[in-house]
Design an enzyme around this catalytic site. Sequence first.
Site: not given
Length: 453
Positions: A34, A413
């Site tokens: 699981c 930037d």
Amino acid sequence: MTLDAATCYRALRARDARFDGRFFVAVSSTRIYCRPICTVKPPRPEHCRFYPSAAAAEVAGFRPCLRCRPELAPGNASVDATTRVAQAAASLIEDRTLEAEGLAAIAGRLGITDRHLRRAFSAEFGVSPIEFAQTQRLLLAKRLLTDTGLPVTEIAFASGFGSVRRFNALFKQRYRLQPAQLRRRLNGEAVHIGDVLNFELSFRPPYDWPAVSAFLGARAIAGVEMFEGTCYRRTARIASAGQDYFGWIEVGLSANKPALRVAVSASLALVLPPVLSRVKALMDLSCNPAEVAAALGRLASRRPGLRVPGAFDGFEVAVRAILGQQVAVAAARTLAGRFAAALGDPIETPFAALTIVFPTAARVADGDLMLLPNADLDATLERLRALQGVGEWTAQYIAMRALAWPDAYPHTDLGVMRALGERDARRVLEAGEAWRPWRAYAVMHLWNAMTQE
């Protein structure tokens, strides 16, 4: 990830979503494995075994839980070099490169030896690449049987099996079920396939869908991408075995699960693994937001679920980055739309705004530069910087999105500079040291802060 049994068991008892996909628990008394978020009652510690991948659990003789569905678990982003090599190989396996070209070709693309690749892969996933590929084929088949009405024959080939007989035999051997037994039934009838296949792709919450949508929407290429309401749509071209498959996808946020809903046109049924792999990369579904938030501190406090949108197609992002080097986002979007209209291929879709498939690199230019998640970072950056007209900002932006490098940092930037109140790129670079190794996420938070002003 080092699997400490005590830590894993505590995460299992807490159903801690931060560990979903980072390990799988197998129960010796039921022979089922699981996800750690499974809603069944946790087994006793002495009955639990922990594995780094679904493939490792299956090779050990366990079959997947039908409730928590291990095939839906999210992946794992990493900055560790060995892990990134293994993850890159896993992505190429999902794209069918192992079947088409073999392990040596994968190692060659990553710039390493077969031996190093096998060692790195085993360390990350606990199995060999071939064992991993077989489990991926079976888990995809399980997903298609559960979620779609595709005929079993089509599922066998879509999952990568060479024959229906081989598919049926291996499925029964591994899962102790006939494929037809997993069929979802509605009013006693099998789900019918129409023109769309629907899936869910899990993530570790939180996930800031509004911010991701705003980022992609502002950069959507006319004819290729669109937003309608809260749904992202785009056209797609997937090359496989010498053939191009064309279609479209739609992505939206699930209303009641930590997952994205993904609709895929039936025309892409035979290339679903690379389609879903690209959606995961585009939407940054492998991110562990808790890990990122811990590194970024106050910067991430306003939007802890912010992701770094990746690329559905690395060449597409690279073209858009180059076009946007000296212009605003809106202008770059206009140029990218013209580029796609001039060189792309027309396509029919149910959506009036989606009419073009973005052109391939082969149509525009020669070369073999790989712009894929987890590709060799240093070698790719070196080759990008060597291209005429490609500066450091462009190289870092491509690394940030197309290569899924979480520490990419376009420090020149203008938006980043304004957000930091700096004009000196060197000081911006120094400021970013505090956010390593998740500087790409810091950039997203800085950009987002600028848009909120």
